[in-house]
Design an enzyme around this catalytic site. Sequence first.
Site, short mmCIF file in Angstrom:
data_model
loop_
_atom_site.label_atom_id
_atom_site.label_comp_id
_atom_site.label_asym_id
_atom_site.label_seq_id
_atom_site.Cartn_x
_atom_site.Cartn_y
_atom_site.Cartn_z
CG ASP A 128 -2.18 0.59 1.10
OD1 ASP A 128 -2.23 1.62 0.49
OD2 ASP A 128 -3.20 0.18 1.62
CD GLU B 66 -8.76 4.73 -1.01
OE1 GLU B 66 -9.56 4.46 -0.08
OE2 GLU B 66 -7.80 5.33 -0.88
C1 NOJ Z 1 -7.65 5.64 2.21
C2 NOJ Z 1 -7.21 4.73 3.13
O1 NOJ Z 1 -7.95 3.48 2.83
C3 NOJ Z 1 -7.89 5.28 4.64
O2 NOJ Z 1 -7.81 4.06 5.45
C4 NOJ Z 1 -6.76 6.40 4.94
O3 NOJ Z 1 -7.59 6.96 6.19
C5 NOJ Z 1 -7.19 7.34 3.89
N1 NOJ Z 1 -7.01 7.04 2.61
C6 NOJ Z 1 -6.01 8.39 4.31
O4 NOJ Z 1 -4.72 7.76 3.76
#
Ligand code: NOJ
Length: 558
Positions: free
Chosen positions: A95, A249
């Site tokens: 990630d 994402e």
């Molecule tokens: C998306 C992540 O999946 C989440 O858990 C996180 O708080 C935010 N991005 C900020 O990095």
Amino acid sequence: MDFRNKVIYQIYPKSFYDSDHDGIGDLRGIIEKIPYIVKLNVNMIWFNPFFVSPQKDNGYDVADYRAVDPRLGTMEDFEELVAKLKAHQIDVMLDMVFNHTSTKHEWFQKALNGSKKYQDYYIIKEPKPNGGLPTNWTSKFGGPAWEKFGSTDRYYLHLYDKSQADLNWRNPEVRNELYSIINFWMTKGVKGFRFDVINVTGKDARLVDAKPGEESKSLYTDKPVVHDYLQEMNRESFGKAADTVTVGEMSSTSIENSVGYTNPDNHELTMVFSFHHLKVDYQNGEKWTKTKFDFMKLKRILDNWQSGMAKGNGWNALFWNNHDQPRAINRFGDPGEYRVKSAQMLATVIHLLRGTPYIYMGEEIGMTDPDYHGIGDYDDIEAINAYHALLKKGLSENEAFDIVHAKARDNSRTPMQWADKENAGFSSHQPWLKPTNYRQINVEKELNEGSIFNYYQKLIQLRKNDPIVSHGGYESLLMDHPDVFAYFRTYQNQKLLVLNNFFKRNTAVTVPDQYLSLDSRVLISNYDRQTFEKSIILKPYEAIAFLLIDRESGEQHV
Ligand code: NOJ
């Protein structure tokens, strides 16, 4: 193996298995549980961040991208994990949290100490002439998106928590630093990357206020320059290894942009996560509300994304659960009487669609939201901020808790339930988040007498073996049916008819005559249904997939 045949499992390392019994899961814990993961037969594991971090946002506030947080393990543990998974043909996806760093990262610290070079790594702005914040943008975790930069009179941007400072992607040095982090992990054998909120990296040089009624996110989401950044990142890092799998994402994205991000001709990413289908239980688009999900809207969204992405040759990541979402069974299924059937039905929907399915740890045993009773049970900064904001709005403690209980991210972050033992068999120490219903739901029980895990095994096998599942097209069906999400997958002279009843009641589906004469075979069913007939009465949460073959038409489409 073609990425289209793959299924990806997601592990939240803090909550998977605690090998050193300090209440926090760790990399050695994951190594111990490899035999369990192997049983499921997935191809890749996405690990949520385990890098050095103050853990203000559970590892999404990275202080060192090249080192393992000592609470979760060491680099040697990681190398062993990669090697041991590889021995079972399971690859690792990491990630990459590149929109922001922790304010404890050395770049931010150097910036605070006056380094101009590192100040240009972040988005630091003067106040408005009237002394107000540089813009009226709000943080996604509540409150303004600006925080005072040290003892200066300037402010730095943080779209998330104030401990997560947004990086300045306009600075090529920043981008190069990030690409070299990817390359570093590639030399360790990492074959996949998930890019956290990557479509909010394209901020303009001059930032402006959101107008009344306009959401600030429209000013920095999906900007065209993100495509340039992704193409450059692809060239400079993961694109050098053809078999790397990447997923972006994408926060509040569009189909059009997602086609752009994933159409192979563009050389950006393999696939995207989008979230519109998980907002169908938001009242007026507001997350911190509690309402039943809008089924027709869910169908429309899934259908639009399937059709739109197929048309543009894009590729979806398919998922119901992750570490940011409450458990899907509680939202779209039935955590009570029909827990098993609804878990299987939800799995069928996702695993037979066009795209790459993700299974979030615990989903394969039908884990549900925890039975929490007070805000004290929650840990997540977002949930706690939301709770206080709801109280401030005038809701009672019970009302505010009720909403948080339905929507909190911690609902899925509770420890993996391994056994009907103290602390769910996760640790002998009190876990960082409390597990609750592990007496009823746990791995041991599921493997001995359950029928969710083996249903997932079947679905995974179908994607590995059946080209109609992995490579087939998508066609919408029965869009007006009030209870059933149905669709066709298409491949050569075959059609796969998938029917999913989202409700507790029986419901009828009429199969159009033209299909009744085709050869049919049940690919998977959660009720042992065998016959393909004109009128099918689906039972509560029933899911069934019929493979229909047109023997007459040879290789033609039916
Ligand atoms: C998306 C992540 O999946 C989440 O858990 C996180 O708080 C935010 N991005 C900020 O990095």
